[in-house]
Design a protein around this motif. Structure first.
Motif, mmCIF file in Angstrom:
data_model
loop_
_atom_site.group_PDB
_atom_site.id
_atom_site.type_symbol
_atom_site.label_atom_id
_atom_site.label_comp_id
_atom_site.label_asym_id
_atom_site.label_seq_id
_atom_site.Cartn_x
_atom_site.Cartn_y
_atom_site.Cartn_z
ATOM 1 N N SER A 192 44.511 44.701 41.047
ATOM 2 C CA SER A 192 43.429 43.927 41.668
ATOM 3 C C SER A 192 43.211 42.626 40.894
ATOM 4 O O SER A 192 43.270 42.613 39.659
ATOM 5 C CB SER A 192 42.127 44.736 41.667
ATOM 6 O OG SER A 192 42.242 45.871 42.486
ATOM 7 N N ALA A 193 42.950 41.562 41.638
ATOM 8 C CA ALA A 193 42.690 40.266 41.007
ATOM 9 C C ALA A 193 41.943 39.375 41.992
ATOM 10 O O ALA A 193 41.806 39.703 43.184
ATOM 11 C CB ALA A 193 44.000 39.609 40.576
ATOM 12 N N HIS A 194 41.472 38.242 41.521
ATOM 13 C CA HIS A 194 40.683 37.319 42.328
ATOM 14 C C HIS A 194 41.571 36.648 43.378
ATOM 15 O O HIS A 194 42.642 36.135 43.062
ATOM 16 C CB HIS A 194 40.039 36.262 41.427
ATOM 17 C CG HIS A 194 38.926 35.507 42.083
ATOM 18 N ND1 HIS A 194 39.124 34.616 43.113
ATOM 19 C CD2 HIS A 194 37.587 35.518 41.853
ATOM 20 C CE1 HIS A 194 37.972 34.102 43.485
ATOM 21 N NE2 HIS A 194 37.007 34.631 42.728
ATOM 22 N N ALA A 195 41.104 36.625 44.626
ATOM 23 C CA ALA A 195 41.903 36.058 45.715
ATOM 24 C C ALA A 195 42.043 34.552 45.617
ATOM 25 O O ALA A 195 42.992 33.971 46.156
ATOM 26 C CB ALA A 195 41.277 36.436 47.056
ATOM 27 N N GLY A 196 41.105 33.881 44.916
ATOM 28 C CA GLY A 196 41.140 32.417 44.874
ATOM 29 C C GLY A 196 41.749 31.836 43.632
ATOM 30 O O GLY A 196 42.035 30.636 43.586
ATOM 31 N N THR A 197 41.957 32.649 42.593
ATOM 32 C CA THR A 197 42.416 32.096 41.315
ATOM 33 C C THR A 197 43.773 32.627 40.868
ATOM 34 O O THR A 197 44.304 32.161 39.858
ATOM 35 C CB THR A 197 41.386 32.419 40.210
ATOM 36 O OG1 THR A 197 41.290 33.846 40.071
ATOM 37 C CG2 THR A 197 40.025 31.824 40.546
ATOM 38 N N THR A 198 44.317 33.563 41.607
ATOM 39 C CA THR A 198 45.585 34.178 41.199
ATOM 40 C C THR A 198 46.723 33.614 42.036
ATOM 41 O O THR A 198 46.777 33.826 43.254
ATOM 42 C CB THR A 198 45.540 35.708 41.382
ATOM 43 O OG1 THR A 198 44.372 36.234 40.765
ATOM 44 C CG2 THR A 198 46.779 36.355 40.776
ATOM 45 N N PRO A 199 47.669 32.886 41.429
ATOM 46 C CA PRO A 199 48.787 32.323 42.193
ATOM 47 C C PRO A 199 49.591 33.417 42.891
ATOM 48 O O PRO A 199 49.706 34.542 42.381
ATOM 49 C CB PRO A 199 49.622 31.620 41.120
ATOM 50 C CG PRO A 199 48.666 31.370 39.997
ATOM 51 C CD PRO A 199 47.716 32.519 40.006
ATOM 52 N N MET A 200 50.156 33.097 44.020
ATOM 53 C CA MET A 200 50.914 34.084 44.793
ATOM 54 C C MET A 200 52.046 34.690 43.967
ATOM 55 O O MET A 200 52.305 35.900 44.043
ATOM 56 C CB MET A 200 51.481 33.442 46.063
ATOM 57 C CG MET A 200 50.430 33.005 47.075
ATOM 58 S SD MET A 200 49.404 34.358 47.706
ATOM 59 C CE MET A 200 50.601 35.297 48.653
ATOM 60 N N PRO A 227 37.787 48.109 48.861
ATOM 61 C CA PRO A 227 38.172 46.886 49.571
ATOM 62 C C PRO A 227 37.118 45.782 49.445
ATOM 63 O O PRO A 227 35.912 46.041 49.438
ATOM 64 C CB PRO A 227 38.300 47.362 51.025
ATOM 65 C CG PRO A 227 37.368 48.536 51.120
ATOM 66 C CD PRO A 227 37.444 49.217 49.792
ATOM 67 N N SER A 228 37.599 44.570 49.337
ATOM 68 C CA SER A 228 36.714 43.400 49.282
ATOM 69 C C SER A 228 37.458 42.216 49.875
ATOM 70 O O SER A 228 38.665 42.044 49.644
ATOM 71 C CB SER A 228 36.324 43.105 47.826
ATOM 72 O OG SER A 228 35.614 41.878 47.737
ATOM 73 N N ARG A 229 36.736 41.391 50.600
ATOM 74 C CA ARG A 229 37.340 40.259 51.297
ATOM 75 C C ARG A 229 38.045 39.292 50.355
ATOM 76 O O ARG A 229 39.063 38.693 50.707
ATOM 77 C CB ARG A 229 36.256 39.524 52.099
ATOM 78 C CG ARG A 229 36.761 38.397 52.965
ATOM 79 C CD ARG A 229 35.603 37.766 53.720
ATOM 80 N NE ARG A 229 35.045 38.711 54.698
ATOM 81 C CZ ARG A 229 35.450 38.788 55.956
ATOM 82 N NH1 ARG A 229 36.415 38.006 56.395
ATOM 83 N NH2 ARG A 229 34.894 39.655 56.776
ATOM 84 N N ASN A 230 37.520 39.131 49.146
ATOM 85 C CA ASN A 230 38.104 38.135 48.244
ATOM 86 C C ASN A 230 38.724 38.762 46.996
ATOM 87 O O ASN A 230 38.759 38.149 45.928
ATOM 88 C CB ASN A 230 37.053 37.090 47.841
ATOM 89 C CG ASN A 230 35.887 37.703 47.080
ATOM 90 O OD1 ASN A 230 35.720 38.916 47.067
ATOM 91 N ND2 ASN A 230 35.075 36.848 46.451
ATOM 92 N N THR A 231 39.246 40.001 47.174
ATOM 93 C CA THR A 231 39.941 40.672 46.074
ATOM 94 C C THR A 231 41.321 41.135 46.539
ATOM 95 O O THR A 231 41.449 41.719 47.619
ATOM 96 C CB THR A 231 39.138 41.900 45.586
ATOM 97 O OG1 THR A 231 37.859 41.464 45.115
ATOM 98 C CG2 THR A 231 39.879 42.625 44.463
#
Length: 421
Positions: free
Chosen positions: A235-243, A283-287
């Motif tokens: 699990s990691a942040h959806a906005g800060t973790t590069p693909m 589950p979380s929308r931005n995780t």
């Protein structure tokens, strides 16, 4: 029935025919219990709706003078006494529980076709040598409690009673608790001898409809293997973790699903593969999803081929996991081996369809049924009728009244012959 008709039936039981209109009316009456807004049914195992359906069925049986018993897992047995009380009974049956948004005919058709057979015997004033019983098996669907076909598995000694009673639904309610709450547990012994078992059922597939045949003479059931799969990423942040830095469990599962489809193609058309359940942990929308659990349903008519199918699926899962930097764990949840049905019972169904002039063919059951377990206990077979578009486990499930009547007539003739042998 007129006196002339009664005399004709007494002289030649092959003249017996069910009342198709009465059968259809009974199906519609049962469909009103737990009816859904899209024309289906919701009677989850041992729910108030399931209990209401059972009570209606019991009342109908008691009006015919049938005795009613149940066992410790809640299976019901309604008995129409024969002339030889020492002879083992011939049993018909299926189930009354449904999927959460199921159809009006899956399972219930077999129970009510059996009831119509007994009503026809009663109307004619005749009794076979052997008693004839109707079984209503508990938790065939496996929708509320797993595994499916639980009641018949316990009866046949395939699953220990204590294990079944301990199973819980998604709300943590155990089978044992709800059996006591709904008052269905009884003292009928498990594993008592049956002379034979016949189960009428909708096909739940498109074969009969495509071949324009009304009766499926079922020669056995295919093997089924259920796997539980866990995929662990990070699990990691959806906005800060590069693909490129992600270990996304859900994208790994998506790639696994594509590979599994390619594996299934190598085992087609007999081999079938289904991912029916998938859960994201927390589950979380931005995780980024870190942990996924999913189910895998594998089927094939041959046990050895199913084992190879399973092995290739596991190899495909492991290869994707390695390539995507995630971990995958596979555990077997349940296995039902391929089951051939009894040749005498199969031949009786075939002969009945032929005598009645119904278009028929031999067929293997693609779905699991209580008959698969009971076949390990006594001579067994099934009778299929078509369902529109092969659709089942769906509110749109549909059959033709004429097909329902014809299937019940085949059931009647096969059971009458076996019960008088």
């Amino acid at each position: 029935m007129s006196s002339q008709q009664h005399d004709a039936v007494s002289a030649d039981p092959a003249a017996l025919r069910v009342n198709g209109e009465r059968l259809w009316q009974n199906l519609m009456e049962m469909a009103a219990i737990g009816a859904t807004d899209k024309g289906g049914n919701s009677r989850l195992t041992l729910s108030p709706e399931d209990s209401a359906g059972r009570r209606k069925f019991i009342a109908d049986c008691q009006q015919l003078g049938m005795t009613v018993t149940s066992d410790a897992i809640g299976n019901l047995f309604c008995r129409y006494a024969g002339t030889d009380s020492r002879a083992d009974a011939v049993v018909m049956g299926s189930h009354l529980d449904t999927q959460p948004k199921g159809g009006r005919f899956d399972g219930v058709y077999g129970v009510l076709a059996a009831l119509e057979v007994i009503r026809t015997f009663s109307d004619a004033g005749i009794r076979p040598r052997r008693s004839v019983e109707i079984a209503v098996w508990t938790n065939e669907e496996g929708a509320r409690f797993t595994p499916a076909m639980m009641g018949s598995a316990v009866f046949a000694g395939i699953m220990p009673l204590a294990e079944a009673l301990a199973r819980q639904d998604s709300d943590g309610i155990s089978v044992e608790r709800v059996l006591k709450q709904e008052q269905w547990a009884g003292e009928s012994p498990f594993g008592r001898p049956f002379d034979a078992y016949f189960e009428a059922h909708i096909e739940q597939g498109p074969v009969l409809e495509a071949s324009q045949r009304t009766i499926g003479v079922v020669t056995g059931g295919q093997a089924i293997r259920w796997l539980d799969i866990t995929v662990e990423g990070h699990s990691a942040h959806a906005g800060t973790t590069p693909m490129a830095s992600r270990r996304d469990a859900l994208l790994a599962v998506a790639a696994m699903a594509a590979e599994l489809e390619r594996v299934a193609a190598r085992f087609a058309p007999e081999g079938m593969l289904t991912i029916g359940e998938l859960t994201i942990a927390s589950p979380s929308r931005n995780t980024i999803p870190g942990s996924i659990t999913l189910s895998l349903d594998l089927r094939h008519p041959d046990d050895e081929v199913l084992a190879r199918f399973d092995s290739e699926c596991r190899l495909a899962l492991a290869a994707v996991a390695e390539g995507r930097g995630v971990q995958v764990t596979v555990k077997q949840h349940w296995l039902s081996a391929a089951t051939p049905f009894d040749s005498d019972c199969v031949d009786r169904v075939d002969s009945a369809a032929r005598m009645l002039g119904y278009a028929h063919q031999r067929i293997i059951s693609g779905a699991g049924h209580d008959a698969i377990h009971i076949a390990k206990h006594c001579p067994t077979t099934m009778i299929f009728i078509p369902c529109a578009g092969g659709i089942s486990h769906n509110e749109a499930e549909s059959i033709e009244p004429d097909h329902a009547e014809q299937g019940a007539n085949v059931l009647l003739q096969a059971v009458w012959g076996r019960a008088n042998r």
